[in-house]
Design a protein around this motif. Structure first.
Motif, PDB file in Angstrom:
ATOM      1  N   CYS A   4     -20.016   4.285 -25.714  1.00  0.00           N
ATOM      2  CA  CYS A   4     -19.609   3.411 -24.608  1.00  0.00           C
ATOM      3  C   CYS A   4     -18.354   3.974 -23.926  1.00  0.00           C
ATOM      4  O   CYS A   4     -18.268   4.016 -22.692  1.00  0.00           O
ATOM      5  N   ARG A   5     -17.377   4.403 -24.747  1.00  0.00           N
ATOM      6  CA  ARG A   5     -16.154   4.993 -24.176  1.00  0.00           C
ATOM      7  C   ARG A   5     -16.472   6.272 -23.403  1.00  0.00           C
ATOM      8  O   ARG A   5     -15.912   6.517 -22.333  1.00  0.00           O
ATOM      9  N   ILE A   6     -17.400   7.077 -23.941  1.00  0.00           N
ATOM     10  CA  ILE A   6     -17.800   8.316 -23.255  1.00  0.00           C
ATOM     11  C   ILE A   6     -18.457   7.976 -21.921  1.00  0.00           C
ATOM     12  O   ILE A   6     -18.145   8.586 -20.891  1.00  0.00           O
ATOM     13  N   ALA A   7     -19.347   7.002 -21.922  1.00  0.00           N
ATOM     14  CA  ALA A   7     -20.012   6.589 -20.670  1.00  0.00           C
ATOM     15  C   ALA A   7     -18.969   6.149 -19.646  1.00  0.00           C
ATOM     16  O   ALA A   7     -19.080   6.484 -18.465  1.00  0.00           O
ATOM     17  N   ASN A   8     -17.963   5.442 -20.093  1.00  0.00           N
ATOM     18  CA  ASN A   8     -16.881   5.015 -19.196  1.00  0.00           C
ATOM     19  C   ASN A   8     -16.157   6.214 -18.607  1.00  0.00           C
ATOM     20  O   ASN A   8     -15.934   6.276 -17.396  1.00  0.00           O
ATOM     21  N   ARG A   9     -15.811   7.173 -19.459  1.00  0.00           N
ATOM     22  CA  ARG A   9     -15.078   8.362 -18.989  1.00  0.00           C
ATOM     23  C   ARG A   9     -15.927   9.219 -18.057  1.00  0.00           C
ATOM     24  O   ARG A   9     -15.404   9.893 -17.180  1.00  0.00           O
ATOM     25  N   GLU A  10     -17.242   9.171 -18.257  1.00  0.00           N
ATOM     26  CA  GLU A  10     -18.138   9.953 -17.401  1.00  0.00           C
ATOM     27  C   GLU A  10     -18.535   9.184 -16.145  1.00  0.00           C
ATOM     28  O   GLU A  10     -19.261   9.708 -15.306  1.00  0.00           O
ATOM     29  N   GLY A  11     -18.081   7.942 -16.035  1.00  0.00           N
ATOM     30  CA  GLY A  11     -18.389   7.135 -14.852  1.00  0.00           C
ATOM     31  C   GLY A  11     -19.803   6.590 -14.827  1.00  0.00           C
ATOM     32  O   GLY A  11     -20.312   6.221 -13.763  1.00  0.00           O
ATOM     33  N   ASP A  12     -20.454   6.513 -15.986  1.00  0.00           N
ATOM     34  CA  ASP A  12     -21.821   6.000 -16.073  1.00  0.00           C
ATOM     35  C   ASP A  12     -21.765   4.497 -16.365  1.00  0.00           C
ATOM     36  O   ASP A  12     -21.907   4.051 -17.502  1.00  0.00           O
ATOM     37  N   ASP A  13     -21.537   3.727 -15.311  1.00  0.00           N
ATOM     38  CA  ASP A  13     -21.342   2.281 -15.447  1.00  0.00           C
ATOM     39  C   ASP A  13     -22.542   1.573 -16.059  1.00  0.00           C
ATOM     40  O   ASP A  13     -22.381   0.656 -16.868  1.00  0.00           O
ATOM     41  N   ARG A  14     -23.725   1.986 -15.680  1.00  0.00           N
ATOM     42  CA  ARG A  14     -24.945   1.348 -16.194  1.00  0.00           C
ATOM     43  C   ARG A  14     -25.071   1.536 -17.708  1.00  0.00           C
ATOM     44  O   ARG A  14     -25.341   0.589 -18.443  1.00  0.00           O
ATOM     45  N   GLN A  15     -24.867   2.762 -18.152  1.00  0.00           N
ATOM     46  CA  GLN A  15     -24.946   3.050 -19.599  1.00  0.00           C
ATOM     47  C   GLN A  15     -23.819   2.340 -20.351  1.00  0.00           C
ATOM     48  O   GLN A  15     -24.047   1.783 -21.424  1.00  0.00           O
ATOM     49  N   GLU A  16     -22.635   2.341 -19.785  1.00  0.00           N
ATOM     50  CA  GLU A  16     -21.504   1.667 -20.426  1.00  0.00           C
ATOM     51  C   GLU A  16     -21.791   0.173 -20.613  1.00  0.00           C
ATOM     52  O   GLU A  16     -21.569  -0.391 -21.685  1.00  0.00           O
ATOM     53  N   LYS A  17     -22.315  -0.453 -19.566  1.00  0.00           N
ATOM     54  CA  LYS A  17     -22.612  -1.881 -19.620  1.00  0.00           C
ATOM     55  C   LYS A  17     -23.677  -2.170 -20.677  1.00  0.00           C
ATOM     56  O   LYS A  17     -23.567  -3.122 -21.454  1.00  0.00           O
ATOM     57  N   LYS A  18     -24.700  -1.345 -20.727  1.00  0.00           N
ATOM     58  CA  LYS A  18     -25.780  -1.511 -21.700  1.00  0.00           C
ATOM     59  C   LYS A  18     -25.242  -1.389 -23.129  1.00  0.00           C
ATOM     60  O   LYS A  18     -25.557  -2.215 -23.999  1.00  0.00           O
ATOM     61  N   LEU A  19     -24.435  -0.371 -23.372  1.00  0.00           N
ATOM     62  CA  LEU A  19     -23.881  -0.147 -24.705  1.00  0.00           C
ATOM     63  C   LEU A  19     -22.911  -1.258 -25.103  1.00  0.00           C
ATOM     64  O   LEU A  19     -22.899  -1.715 -26.250  1.00  0.00           O
ATOM     65  N   LYS A  20     -22.115  -1.699 -24.137  1.00  0.00           N
ATOM     66  CA  LYS A  20     -21.157  -2.775 -24.392  1.00  0.00           C
ATOM     67  C   LYS A  20     -21.891  -4.052 -24.797  1.00  0.00           C
ATOM     68  O   LYS A  20     -21.480  -4.754 -25.722  1.00  0.00           O
ATOM     69  N   LYS A  21     -22.989  -4.332 -24.133  1.00  0.00           N
ATOM     70  CA  LYS A  21     -23.787  -5.524 -24.440  1.00  0.00           C
ATOM     71  C   LYS A  21     -24.348  -5.424 -25.863  1.00  0.00           C
ATOM     72  O   LYS A  21     -24.350  -6.410 -26.614  1.00  0.00           O
ATOM     73  N   THR A  22     -24.822  -4.252 -26.227  1.00  0.00           N
ATOM     74  CA  THR A  22     -25.339  -4.024 -27.581  1.00  0.00           C
ATOM     75  C   THR A  22     -24.265  -4.286 -28.621  1.00  0.00           C
ATOM     76  O   THR A  22     -24.501  -4.963 -29.625  1.00  0.00           O
ATOM     77  N   VAL A  23     -23.069  -3.752 -28.389  1.00  0.00           N
ATOM     78  CA  VAL A  23     -21.958  -3.920 -29.327  1.00  0.00           C
ATOM     79  C   VAL A  23     -21.572  -5.388 -29.447  1.00  0.00           C
ATOM     80  O   VAL A  23     -21.387  -5.904 -30.553  1.00  0.00           O
ATOM     81  N   GLU A  24     -21.452  -6.059 -28.321  1.00  0.00           N
ATOM     82  CA  GLU A  24     -21.045  -7.467 -28.348  1.00  0.00           C
ATOM     83  C   GLU A  24     -22.048  -8.313 -29.127  1.00  0.00           C
ATOM     84  O   GLU A  24     -21.662  -9.191 -29.897  1.00  0.00           O
ATOM     85  N   LYS A  25     -23.323  -8.023 -28.969  1.00  0.00           N
ATOM     86  CA  LYS A  25     -24.357  -8.756 -29.701  1.00  0.00           C
ATOM     87  C   LYS A  25     -24.255  -8.480 -31.203  1.00  0.00           C
ATOM     88  O   LYS A  25     -24.329  -9.401 -32.025  1.00  0.00           O
ATOM     89  N   MET A  26     -24.078  -7.229 -31.576  1.00  0.00           N
ATOM     90  CA  MET A  26     -24.005  -6.865 -32.987  1.00  0.00           C
ATOM     91  C   MET A  26     -22.752  -7.407 -33.663  1.00  0.00           C
ATOM     92  O   MET A  26     -22.786  -7.788 -34.830  1.00  0.00           O
ATOM     93  N   ARG A  27     -21.646  -7.419 -32.947  1.00  0.00           N
ATOM     94  CA  ARG A  27     -20.380  -7.889 -33.532  1.00  0.00           C
ATOM     95  C   ARG A  27     -20.439  -9.369 -33.923  1.00  0.00           C
ATOM     96  O   ARG A  27     -19.670  -9.795 -34.770  1.00  0.00           O
ATOM     97  N   LYS A  28     -21.328 -10.127 -33.319  1.00  0.00           N
ATOM     98  CA  LYS A  28     -21.451 -11.550 -33.657  1.00  0.00           C
ATOM     99  C   LYS A  28     -21.929 -11.743 -35.091  1.00  0.00           C
ATOM    100  O   LYS A  28     -21.606 -12.739 -35.720  1.00  0.00           O
TER     101      LYS A  28
END
Length: 156
Positions: free
Chosen positions: A122-146
Motif C-alpha cells: 500500500c505504501r509503495i502504491a502511494n509512492r508510485e502514485g497508484d491511487d486505485r491500487q493504494e485504495k484497494k490495498l488499504k480497504k483490504t488492510v482495514e477489513k483484516m485489522r478488524k
C-alpha cells in the motif's frame, strides 16, 4: 533488567538485545536457542533500521534468516526486508519482498504478516502514485485489522 522508556533509542535497544543474546546463548536444545537468537537478530535489524543504519539492518536480518528453524518465524523477515529496501528508496526490491512475504504468509495462514506485507505494498502504491491500487490495498488492510490485531502497530 529495564525500566519503562529505557528502549527509547535504537542504541539502548541494541544494548538490551546484546544482553538478551548473552543470556540466550545458554538455551538448550539447539533449535530453541537458534530460534531465540533469530528473534534477537530480527529485533536488532529493526533497531538498526530505526536508527537509519541500513547495512547493519540487512546484516542482522540475514543472520535472523539463517537462524530461524521454523517457517512460521521466518515468514516475518519478508516485511522487514521490504521496509529496509523501501526506506533505502529501492521500491522494486521492496515490492518483491512484500509480494513474496504476502504469498508465503497466505500459504501459512499468518494473517498478521498478510497485513504487514499488504501495508508495505500500500505504501509503495502511494509512492508510485497508484491511487486505485493504494485504495484497494488499504480497504483490504482495514477489513483484516478488524479481526486480526497486530502485536505491534504497523503504519501506512
Amino acid at each position: 533488567m529495564s525500566h519503562k522508556g529505557d528502549c527509547a533509542t535504537p542504541k539502548k535497544a541494541l544494548e538490551h538485545l546484546d544482553e538478551a543474546a548473552r543470556i540466550a546463548a545458554g538455551i538448550t536444545p539447539q533449535d530453541d536457542k537458534d530460534n531465540m537468537l533469530g528473534n534477537i537478530e530480527y529485533l536488532r535489524a529493526s533497531a538498526y533500521l530505526a536508527g537509519g543504519d541500513f547495512v547493519e539492518s540487512e546484516t542482522s536480518l540475514k543472520n535472523a534468516e539463517t537462524l530461524f528453524k521454523d517457517k512460521s518465524r521466518a515468514v516475518k523477515t519478508h516485511a522487514l526486508r521490504g521496509k529496509i529496501a523501501e526506506r533505502r528508496g529501492d521500491l522494486l526490491v521492496a515490492k518483491d519482498a512484500y509480494r513474496d512475504g504476502l504469498k508465503e504468509a497466505k500459504n501459512m495462514d499468518r494473517r498478521d504478516e498478510v497485513i504487514r506485507n499488504t501495508l508495505g505494498l500500500c505504501r509503495i502504491a502511494n509512492r508510485e502514485g497508484d491511487d486505485r491500487q493504494e485504495k484497494k490495498l488499504k480497504k483490504t488492510v482495514e477489513k483484516m485489522r478488524k479481526t486480526t490485531p497486530l502485536p505491534f502497530e504497523d503504519v501506512l
